[in-house]
Design a protein around this motif. Sequence first.
Motif, PDB file in Angstrom:
ATOM      1  N   VAL A 162       0.871  -1.059  -0.004  1.00 37.62           N
ATOM      2  CA  VAL A 162      -0.070   0.044  -0.070  1.00 37.62           C
ATOM      3  C   VAL A 162       0.848   1.391   0.056  1.00 37.62           C
ATOM      4  O   VAL A 162       0.854   2.139  -0.608  1.00 37.62           O
ATOM      5  CB  VAL A 162      -0.968  -0.041   1.125  1.00 37.62           C
ATOM      6  CG1 VAL A 162      -1.616   1.343   1.349  1.00 37.62           C
ATOM      7  CG2 VAL A 162      -2.002  -0.965   1.133  1.00 37.62           C
ATOM      8  N   LEU A 181      -6.521  -0.115   4.378  1.00 33.55           N
ATOM      9  CA  LEU A 181      -6.633  -0.671   3.069  1.00 33.55           C
ATOM     10  C   LEU A 181      -6.149  -2.023   2.858  1.00 33.55           C
ATOM     11  O   LEU A 181      -7.025  -2.853   2.163  1.00 33.55           O
ATOM     12  CB  LEU A 181      -5.671   0.257   2.356  1.00 33.55           C
ATOM     13  CG  LEU A 181      -6.026   1.732   1.884  1.00 33.55           C
ATOM     14  CD1 LEU A 181      -5.229   2.406   1.040  1.00 33.55           C
ATOM     15  CD2 LEU A 181      -7.659   1.604   1.246  1.00 33.55           C
ATOM     16  N   LEU A 192      -7.631  -2.313  -5.103  1.00 34.16           N
ATOM     17  CA  LEU A 192      -6.686  -1.396  -4.322  1.00 34.16           C
ATOM     18  C   LEU A 192      -6.087  -0.308  -5.395  1.00 34.16           C
ATOM     19  O   LEU A 192      -6.148   0.827  -4.752  1.00 34.16           O
ATOM     20  CB  LEU A 192      -5.230  -2.480  -3.736  1.00 34.16           C
ATOM     21  CG  LEU A 192      -4.491  -1.543  -3.210  1.00 34.16           C
ATOM     22  CD1 LEU A 192      -5.019  -1.052  -1.925  1.00 34.16           C
ATOM     23  CD2 LEU A 192      -3.159  -2.546  -2.720  1.00 34.16           C
ATOM     24  N   GLU A 195      -8.898   2.411  -5.563  1.00 29.49           N
ATOM     25  CA  GLU A 195      -9.250   3.085  -4.211  1.00 29.49           C
ATOM     26  C   GLU A 195      -8.071   4.123  -4.110  1.00 29.49           C
ATOM     27  O   GLU A 195      -8.125   5.063  -3.657  1.00 29.49           O
ATOM     28  CB  GLU A 195      -9.418   2.067  -2.855  1.00 29.49           C
ATOM     29  CG  GLU A 195     -10.433   1.114  -3.056  1.00 29.49           C
ATOM     30  CD  GLU A 195     -11.830   2.026  -2.954  1.00 29.49           C
ATOM     31  OE1 GLU A 195     -11.962   3.234  -2.779  1.00 29.49           O
ATOM     32  OE2 GLU A 195     -12.923   0.976  -3.150  1.00 29.49           O
ATOM     33  N   ILE A 196      -6.690   3.643  -4.313  1.00 27.24           N
ATOM     34  CA  ILE A 196      -5.387   4.686  -4.144  1.00 27.24           C
ATOM     35  C   ILE A 196      -5.693   5.735  -5.003  1.00 27.24           C
ATOM     36  O   ILE A 196      -5.436   6.807  -4.571  1.00 27.24           O
ATOM     37  CB  ILE A 196      -4.331   3.917  -4.231  1.00 27.24           C
ATOM     38  CG1 ILE A 196      -4.162   2.943  -3.448  1.00 27.24           C
ATOM     39  CG2 ILE A 196      -3.093   4.793  -4.674  1.00 27.24           C
ATOM     40  CD1 ILE A 196      -2.736   2.075  -3.260  1.00 27.24           C
ATOM     41  N   CYS A 214      -9.604   7.855   3.965  1.00 25.26           N
ATOM     42  CA  CYS A 214      -9.984   6.363   3.569  1.00 25.26           C
ATOM     43  C   CYS A 214     -11.339   6.195   3.859  1.00 25.26           C
ATOM     44  O   CYS A 214     -12.209   5.688   3.115  1.00 25.26           O
ATOM     45  CB  CYS A 214      -9.216   5.296   4.112  1.00 25.26           C
ATOM     46  SG  CYS A 214      -7.438   5.555   3.724  1.00 25.26           S
ATOM     47  N   CYS A 218     -13.283   5.712   0.185  1.00 22.17           N
ATOM     48  CA  CYS A 218     -13.184   4.521  -0.108  1.00 22.17           C
ATOM     49  C   CYS A 218     -14.643   3.807  -0.322  1.00 22.17           C
ATOM     50  O   CYS A 218     -15.606   4.193   0.480  1.00 22.17           O
ATOM     51  CB  CYS A 218     -12.506   3.533   0.767  1.00 22.17           C
ATOM     52  SG  CYS A 218     -10.518   4.086   0.563  1.00 22.17           S
ATOM     53  N   THR A 224     -15.324  -2.960   4.589  1.00 27.13           N
ATOM     54  CA  THR A 224     -14.767  -1.645   5.165  1.00 27.13           C
ATOM     55  C   THR A 224     -15.586  -1.225   6.581  1.00 27.13           C
ATOM     56  O   THR A 224     -15.255  -0.714   7.235  1.00 27.13           O
ATOM     57  CB  THR A 224     -15.011  -0.538   4.121  1.00 27.13           C
ATOM     58  OG1 THR A 224     -16.216  -0.573   3.537  1.00 27.13           O
ATOM     59  CG2 THR A 224     -14.110  -1.002   2.963  1.00 27.13           C
TER      60      THR A 224
END
Length: 372
Positions: A162, A181, A192, A195-196, A214, A218, A224
């Motif tokens: 990450v 994450l 991933l 989302e980043i 986040c 996210c 989550t």
Amino acid sequence: MGKLFLISGNEDFTVKERAYELIVSLCGENPEENTGLEIIRGDDDSEKFGPVLERFLAALETPPFLSPEKYVWLKHFNKFEDALGEASTKKKKSRIDLISDFLREGLPKELTVVIDGTGLDRRKAFFKLCEKLAKESGGALEWHEKADPKMKGYLQQLHRKVREMISQYDKRIDEQGASFLAETIGGDAARLKTEIEKLVSYAGTNNQITLEDCLTICSRSTETLAWEFSSALASKNAPKALSMIPSILETLEQESGSSGGRGELVLIAVTNSEFKNLLLAKCESERFSIPFRANADYFYNLFESRKGAENNSSFFSQHPFRAFKQWENSTRFTDEEISRALGAIFTANKQMVTGGDMRLALENLVIKIAGT
């Protein structure tokens, strides 16, 4: 001598992404328009490996046309197992052996070869040949493996991945955000990356991405929400846990069609895992005599001192900061309270799977663990 690039492993998304990035760096932003590039598609499931490799070999042997340089890309080849299993004799060599013979003779200086695809066995002679030639020719070999949840240090590996991905955008992420994450997305490389990218866009000119970012940006999923809910319970933040119940119920209802209505099991499993980790943190605190006022630095030093030591505890397989936060939360509970919390989780799970009132089950869980 020309160059050889090989990109493989079992992480399909990353292999394909890195291969395209390489081709763009070699052939420009619109590689398909580069007259010096010849692409051999290797991921057509309706086509066997033989004709694909025959076209690849023919492309290798054909000199450049209307261009001083030639690039040949065996794109997303996913039939390595079949190709490497083809019989080969002196009278009739396998396609892989024919390609290997061409590579051994040395690539013409105007030729650059790119091979990407999953399923290549690193024990095979073809891989070892490519590894050797990639190094000698000034090319490169990349190997991308999925993180194995059963592997020691799994979460540490994800945590590091990450941070590395975010650093590519010249940004940093705080330890709690990285843990969020890693634990909610796991080894899903495509998700991933998505989302980043959202987080980087949201952060704008800010160099630091936080846990709050986040939680704000996210995608809301059972995973989550379960992470946030269990974290609120572990920190005895009853108001936050109670305030999350409506969104949890809404998400469970939305996901019931695609997940078969078992999202509540994810919620309970994550919560149960969090409190088992708190229990483990208590045990390790006793074992290593962790002082009551220990801080994050203490855990970084403790983990560093345990490197290479014989240890079967999952406590030391995670990131030191995550372990510190678990230990910190564990100090909020007595041994008896941890025991009661695990019992409350079992009761809530039983109510949910037997068709009980979901809201009531969650509210009772919060009250029994975190109070009001």
